[in-house]
Design a protein around this motif. Structure first.
Motif, mmCIF file in Angstrom:
data_model
loop_
_atom_site.group_PDB
_atom_site.id
_atom_site.type_symbol
_atom_site.label_atom_id
_atom_site.label_comp_id
_atom_site.label_asym_id
_atom_site.label_seq_id
_atom_site.Cartn_x
_atom_site.Cartn_y
_atom_site.Cartn_z
ATOM 1 N N ASP A 186 49.270 31.715 61.851
ATOM 2 C CA ASP A 186 49.801 31.587 63.208
ATOM 3 C C ASP A 186 50.839 30.487 63.378
ATOM 4 O OD1 ASP A 186 48.128 33.639 63.983
ATOM 5 O OD2 ASP A 186 46.511 32.280 64.510
ATOM 6 N N TRP A 187 51.080 29.687 62.353
ATOM 7 C CA TRP A 187 52.031 28.582 62.474
ATOM 8 C C TRP A 187 53.407 29.031 62.002
ATOM 9 C CZ3 TRP A 187 55.040 25.653 59.115
ATOM 10 C CH2 TRP A 187 55.599 24.506 59.670
ATOM 11 N N ARG A 188 54.405 28.789 62.840
ATOM 12 C CA ARG A 188 55.799 29.112 62.507
ATOM 13 C C ARG A 188 56.674 27.908 62.841
ATOM 14 N NH1 ARG A 188 56.523 34.375 60.192
ATOM 15 N NH2 ARG A 188 54.529 35.343 60.579
ATOM 16 N N PHE A 189 57.470 27.509 61.887
ATOM 17 C CA PHE A 189 58.416 26.416 62.083
ATOM 18 C C PHE A 189 59.699 27.031 62.606
ATOM 19 C CE2 PHE A 189 61.487 23.272 60.346
ATOM 20 C CZ PHE A 189 60.976 22.148 60.951
ATOM 21 N N THR A 190 60.041 26.764 63.863
ATOM 22 C CA THR A 190 61.185 27.439 64.484
ATOM 23 C C THR A 190 62.312 26.505 64.905
ATOM 24 O OG1 THR A 190 60.132 27.339 66.648
ATOM 25 C CG2 THR A 190 59.767 29.326 65.346
ATOM 26 N N GLU A 235 53.614 28.506 53.687
ATOM 27 C CA GLU A 235 52.519 27.846 54.390
ATOM 28 C C GLU A 235 51.324 28.786 54.555
ATOM 29 O OE1 GLU A 235 50.381 25.411 56.819
ATOM 30 O OE2 GLU A 235 50.975 27.324 57.596
ATOM 31 N N GLU A 236 50.108 28.257 54.552
ATOM 32 C CA GLU A 236 48.884 29.060 54.572
ATOM 33 C C GLU A 236 48.434 29.537 55.944
ATOM 34 O OE1 GLU A 236 45.959 26.539 52.835
ATOM 35 O OE2 GLU A 236 46.720 26.818 50.822
ATOM 36 N N ARG A 237 48.792 28.842 57.011
ATOM 37 C CA ARG A 237 48.283 29.191 58.347
ATOM 38 C C ARG A 237 49.085 30.354 58.931
ATOM 39 N NH1 ARG A 237 48.940 23.312 60.697
ATOM 40 N NH2 ARG A 237 50.758 23.555 59.359
ATOM 41 N N TYR A 283 64.075 22.234 64.516
ATOM 42 C CA TYR A 283 64.106 20.867 64.012
ATOM 43 C C TYR A 283 64.982 20.068 64.970
ATOM 44 C CZ TYR A 283 65.124 16.829 61.122
ATOM 45 O OH TYR A 283 65.267 15.548 60.649
ATOM 46 N N LYS A 320 57.474 34.221 56.605
ATOM 47 C CA LYS A 320 56.427 33.598 55.798
ATOM 48 C C LYS A 320 56.041 34.549 54.678
ATOM 49 C CE LYS A 320 53.515 30.756 57.712
ATOM 50 N NZ LYS A 320 52.496 30.101 58.519
ATOM 51 N N ASN A 330 62.337 32.594 60.947
ATOM 52 C CA ASN A 330 61.797 32.380 59.613
ATOM 53 C C ASN A 330 60.942 33.557 59.183
ATOM 54 O OD1 ASN A 330 59.031 31.974 60.518
ATOM 55 N ND2 ASN A 330 59.734 30.030 61.307
#
Length: 69
Positions: free
Chosen positions: A8-12, A4-6, A14, A31, A29
């Motif tokens: 500051d965004w982290r998918f932590t 992902e390009e952003r 679900y 990046k 995760n």
């Protein structure tokens, strides 16, 4: 591993619910952007992950500049 390009965004996590049951998955995760400053190290590596990471980072840095690819 996220491409992902952003920065500051982290998918932590679900989460989903069905009727009265809730399922939550939490995870750490990494990046590919985390490796951007390590390009020289990646280029010198024989690890196949390093080649994939370099290719991805180069693709992101030349977004909308196909002549630079």
């Amino acid at each position: 591993m996220l491409g992902e390009e952003r920065p500051d965004w982290r998918f932590t996590e679900y989460c989903y619910e069905i009727l009265v049951t809730r399922v939550l998955l939490e995870f750490s995760n990494v990046k590919l952007l985390d490796y951007e400053q390590r390009s020289p190290e990646l280029e010198a590596s024989s690890n196949s992950f390093a080649a994939m990471a370099i290719a991805h980072l180069k693709t992101q840095s030349t977004h909308q500049q196909p002549q630079e690819r």
